[in-house]
Enzyme design. Structure first.
Site, PDB file in Angstrom:
ATOM      1  NE  ARG A   1      -2.874  11.719  -1.888  1.00 38.09           N
ATOM      2  CZ  ARG A   1      -2.124  11.508  -0.814  1.00 38.09           C
ATOM      3  NH1 ARG A   1      -2.552  11.910   0.362  1.00 38.09           N
ATOM      4  NH2 ARG A   1      -0.963  10.896  -0.908  1.00 38.09           N
TER       5      ARG A   1
ATOM      6  CG  ASP B   1      -2.316   5.626   1.280  1.00 35.95           C
ATOM      7  OD1 ASP B   1      -1.938   6.778   1.517  1.00 35.95           O
ATOM      8  OD2 ASP B   1      -3.077   5.344   0.333  1.00 35.95           O
TER       9      ASP B   1
ATOM     10  NE  ARG C   1       3.692   6.141  -0.533  1.00 37.00           N
ATOM     11  CZ  ARG C   1       3.004   7.119  -1.103  1.00 37.00           C
ATOM     12  NH1 ARG C   1       1.909   7.602  -0.503  1.00 37.00           N
ATOM     13  NH2 ARG C   1       3.387   7.634  -2.246  1.00 37.00           N
TER      14      ARG C   1
ATOM     15  CG  HIS D   1      -4.842   8.132  -1.541  1.00 35.81           C
ATOM     16  ND1 HIS D   1      -3.747   7.553  -0.953  1.00 35.81           N
ATOM     17  CD2 HIS D   1      -4.382   8.769  -2.646  1.00 35.81           C
ATOM     18  CE1 HIS D   1      -2.668   7.820  -1.677  1.00 35.81           C
ATOM     19  NE2 HIS D   1      -3.027   8.566  -2.700  1.00 35.81           N
TER      20      HIS D   1
END
Length: 319
Positions: free
Chosen positions: A92, A152, A155, A179
């Site tokens: 990212r 996140d 999850r 993140h």
């Protein structure tokens, strides 16, 4: 100046993430008016038509339209899902140079049209782009929020729910930090069905001595889930779409609920001038306050390492 009232949403970006978010908004009835902006005129027209055809079966009424930046003038929220996508094998952080330039163009248009609502950033790297959006728009920091580690955390709760054979809604724990690759799970304040997470693990360790190794492996699967999904289908959309809808509901319905979004730190955890994922109280004003978790020494060290990694990227970013 008072934050714009109402529940009109301007969505920027009609790609996979933006469309998943729009579909969640339609089905949950979170807006009276959803205006969608995208450079691809054919795509945005088709997405708007398709979404409008879903409304009769949604149980809600709302207007979904092809938007322009003029829609920002009376919008309660702007949700930015625009930008170039994460490539297979790309972190990212690698995205920052490409997406910062795109955001400069978008944010100048948003503010030129008098926007004064809550601005939610979903584009990666979300922590850095949230910081950049705050700087580029000049909005108060409470009005600029990143999606942070909400996905996140979802999850992680899903995986823990599978492990303990319990609904994810009964699992209360967070992923915090960037993140991305330096994020971390918080065991010290987590609970499962009201029982402290660490106590659950200690009990299980009596019959399963590998439980802590299994937890480490589960976290790695959680952290790297996006890479695995992107490799197989090219993007992640449904999870982040619903995560953004959850943030939207918290804001527009003035819930005072805690979600681990990317928010500006102003002394919490001994850090400041930095957007990073941490539990935050959200309401109609955006960020009410950041919740500073009582991390243990190992968690705090990892969190500060994550913050340092973000700080280095921000310090070298051009925006």
């Amino acid at each position: 100046m008072t934050v714009t009232h109402g529940n009109k949403i301007v969505l920027i970006g009609a790609g996979a993430v933006g469309t998943a978010y729009a579909y969640a908004i339609v089905n949950q009835g979170l807006a009276d008016h959803l205006a969608i902006i995208d450079l691809n005129e054919d795509l945005v027209w088709a997405q708007v038509e398709d979404l409008n055809h879903a409304i009769p079966f949604s149980g809600h009424h709302m207007d979904v339209t092809v938007g322009t930046y003029e829609d920002c003038r009376d919008a309660a929220m702007v949700v930015n899902c625009a930008g170039v996508a994460q490539r297979d094998g790309e972190t990212r952080i690698d995205l920052i140079a490409r997406n910062a330039k795109i955001f400069q163009s978008i944010n100048s248009e948003v503010m030129a049209n008098g926007f004064n609502g809550i601005y939610v950033v979903a584009t990666n790297p979300v922590d850095v782009l949230s910081y950049i959006t705050w700087k580029q728009t000049g909005l108060p920091s409470n009005q600029v929020i990143g999606s942070g580690t909400v996905l996140d955390t979802a999850r992680w709760r899903h995986n823990l729910g599978l492990h303990f054979d319990i609904a994810p809604s009964a699992v209360h724990t967070h992923i915090i930090g960037e993140h991305g690759d330096t994020e971390l799970p918080v065991f010290s304040s987590g609970s499962v069905g009201g029982v402290p997470l660490r106590a659950m693990l200690e009990t299980e360790a009596e019959t399963n001595p590998d439980i802590y190794t299994q937890m480490d492996e589960m976290f790695i699967r959680t952290r790297d889930a996006a890479y695995d999904i992107i490799k197989r289908k090219g993007n992640t959309a449904f999870g982040i779409g619903n995560a953004l809808a959850r943030i939207t509901r918290a804001i527009l319905r003035n819930e005072d609920v805690v979600l681990p979004v990317s928010a500006l730190l102003e002394g919490e955890y001994g850090l400041e001038d930095l957007y990073i994922g941490t539990p935050t109280v959200l309401n109609r004003s955006g960020v009410r306050n950041v919740v500073e978790l009582r991390l243990d020494s190992d968690e705090l060290e990892k969190f500060r390492y994550s913050a340092k990694a973000l700080r280095e990227v921000i310090d070298h970013a051009e925006f």
